[in-house]
Write a protein that holds these residues in place. Structure first.
Motif, PDB file in Angstrom:
ATOM      1  N   ASP A   1      46.475  -4.888  11.547  1.00 43.99           N
ATOM      2  CA  ASP A   1      46.499  -3.455  11.241  1.00 43.99           C
ATOM      3  C   ASP A   1      45.426  -3.215  10.178  1.00 43.99           C
ATOM      4  O   ASP A   1      45.580  -3.584   9.013  1.00 43.99           O
ATOM      5  CB  ASP A   1      47.890  -3.049  10.736  1.00 43.99           C
TER       6      ASP A   1
ATOM      7  N   TRP B   1      46.227  -1.280   7.038  1.00 43.17           N
ATOM      8  CA  TRP B   1      47.073  -2.091   6.158  1.00 43.17           C
ATOM      9  C   TRP B   1      46.212  -3.096   5.388  1.00 43.17           C
ATOM     10  O   TRP B   1      46.362  -3.281   4.185  1.00 43.17           O
ATOM     11  CB  TRP B   1      48.108  -2.800   7.040  1.00 43.17           C
TER      12      TRP B   1
ATOM     13  N   PRO C   1      53.267  -6.929   9.825  1.00 44.39           N
ATOM     14  CA  PRO C   1      52.510  -5.690  10.055  1.00 44.39           C
ATOM     15  C   PRO C   1      52.442  -5.344  11.548  1.00 44.39           C
ATOM     16  O   PRO C   1      52.099  -4.234  11.904  1.00 44.39           O
ATOM     17  CB  PRO C   1      51.101  -6.011   9.534  1.00 44.39           C
TER      18      PRO C   1
ATOM     19  N   LYS D   1      45.533  -3.240   1.380  1.00 45.98           N
ATOM     20  CA  LYS D   1      45.847  -4.473   0.645  1.00 45.98           C
ATOM     21  C   LYS D   1      44.636  -4.941  -0.161  1.00 45.98           C
ATOM     22  O   LYS D   1      44.765  -5.449  -1.262  1.00 45.98           O
ATOM     23  CB  LYS D   1      46.255  -5.560   1.650  1.00 45.98           C
TER      24      LYS D   1
END
Ligand SMILES: C[S@@+](CC[C@H](N)C(=O)[O-])C[C@H]1O[C@@H](n2cnc3c(N)ncnc32)[C@H](O)[C@@H]1O
Length: 360
Positions: free
Chosen positions: A305, A308, A185, A312
């Motif tokens: 991040d 991100w 990432p 998730k």
């Protein structure tokens, strides 16, 4: 055949191919308006370098791959010094000459293969105070020639537009830069560190220590500015900042195995950048966003991040980045934004702490 249009940038005006996308004008003199901010930063860094370290002497500058000549022309007009602009493409060279005339400047225009030019200058003992290397794709095969054509304590700027550095083609990255990349990432910082590691090792071969001033990656490219100093002792100090990152990767839940050895030291010279930001402010340039971020970024290795992580963990509404940083600081961790990702945070906290904050 294509037409040409006049373009204003910084304090100069040039002719550039009149095309919709820069690639269409490649044969006639490559010009990408989206790189203006990077060129502003180059002008500002060179100007601060000159004020700090070459106040009483003439500075010699090489724009090694000129395209339209925009960089070299701006350096001459906005900073001053002896400027050489080179390009291997004959059409580019014609355009560079036209642009030099348009601005009534005294600039030497060369038409050589870049490495040949550098070796020619070196053999006549004409070394540079600043070399700007801005190729298409990878800079890897030019670095040793650049290193040997720089004076002691001089400046170098290197661009890479090479996706192998971002983890997409690990074997290509190994072949070109001596390090196997991987998907992550934080691919922009990883790519930047792999490139910087390569530059440091290449320069060290000649007893030259590279000290980064600014290292960043946006859009499709990575750009590194560094000072090169002739000193074995300093080389060894910089090389001491290389380490195997397999253990560090566990914090990011990545299992990469041993053997990825890269530069883990600081990416920017924050003191130097304070002056660069001042200069960019005077110029009214957007580049100040980059240098301000770099001067406040922690030196920690890599970043989380947050967008991100939230995705998730199926978290729909996440706190603002500033709020997360505030909470982390309150909890006693260090934390900052990062130059590499608008939703990234560098912190000493582990991922579990961040996940807790996101879930609260
Ligand atoms: C990305 S463009 C340069 C853009 C320019 N510096 C700017 O900021 O607008 C790369 C240039 O490098 C030139 N070039 C590519 N390979 C070269 C080589 N081996 N020696 C010299 N010039 C080269 C190309 O002709 C092209 O003009």
């Amino acid at each position: 055949m294509i037409g040409f249009k006049k373009v204003k940038e910084g304090l100069v005006e040039i002719f550039a191919p009149d095309v919709k996308i820069p690639e269409e004008g490649k044969k006639y003199g490559f010009y990408n308006p989206r790189m203006k901010m990077d060129r502003d930063i180059s002008v500002a860094i060179l100007s601060v370098f000159k004020d700090k370290f070459r106040k009483s002497s003439e500075i010699s500058i090489c724009d090694l791959m000129g395209g339209t000549g925009i960089r070299g022309i701006r350096y001459k007009k906005e900073v001053g010094g002896n400027v050489v602009i080179n390009d291997i493409n004959k059409n580019s060279v014609e355009l560079i000459k036209k642009n030099v005339l348009l601005n009534s400047l005294d600039i030497k225009v060369e038409s050589e293969e870049a490495r040949f030019l550098l070796h020619k200058y070196r053999s006549s003992k004409n070394l540079f105070d600043f070399i700007d290397l801005d190729p298409f794709g990878s800079p890897a095969t030019f670095i040793d020639s650049v290193a040997i054509c720089l004076k002691d304590f001089s400046l170098v700027g290197v661009t890479a537009t090479d996706t192998s550095l971002f983890g997409l083609y690990p074997k290509t990255c190994l072949r070109k830069y001596g390090v196997i990349s991987f998907k992550s990432p934080f691919y922009r910082e990883l790519g930047t560190r792999i490139l910087l590691s390569f530059l440091i090792r290449e320069f060290a071969r000649f007893g030259k220590a590279l000290q980064p001033i600014l290292s960043y990656s946006i859009l499709h490219y990575i750009r590194i500015y560094a000072i090169s100093k002739n000193s074995i002792e300093e080389c060894n100090k910089v090389l001491d900042k290389f380490k195997d990152i397999s253990e560090d990767m566990k914090r990011f839940r990545l299992n990469i195995g041993k053997g990825i050895n890269i530069y883990c030291g600081e990416l920017h010279n924050k003191n130097f950048l304070l002056d660069v930001s001042e200069r960019l402010k005077e110029m009214g340039s957007e580049g100040i966003k980059i240098t301000n971020l770099a001067s406040t970024e922690l030196d920690n290795l890599f970043y989380f991040d947050i967008a991100w992580e939230a995705k998730k963990n199926k978290i729909r509404k996440m706190p603002s980045l500033n709020k997360i940083i505030e909470i982390l600081l309150d909890k006693g961790y260090d934390a900052s934004r990062t130059i590499f990702c608008s939703t990234g945070i560098k912190t000493s906290a582990d991922i579990e702490v961040i996940q807790e904050i996101l879930k609260d």
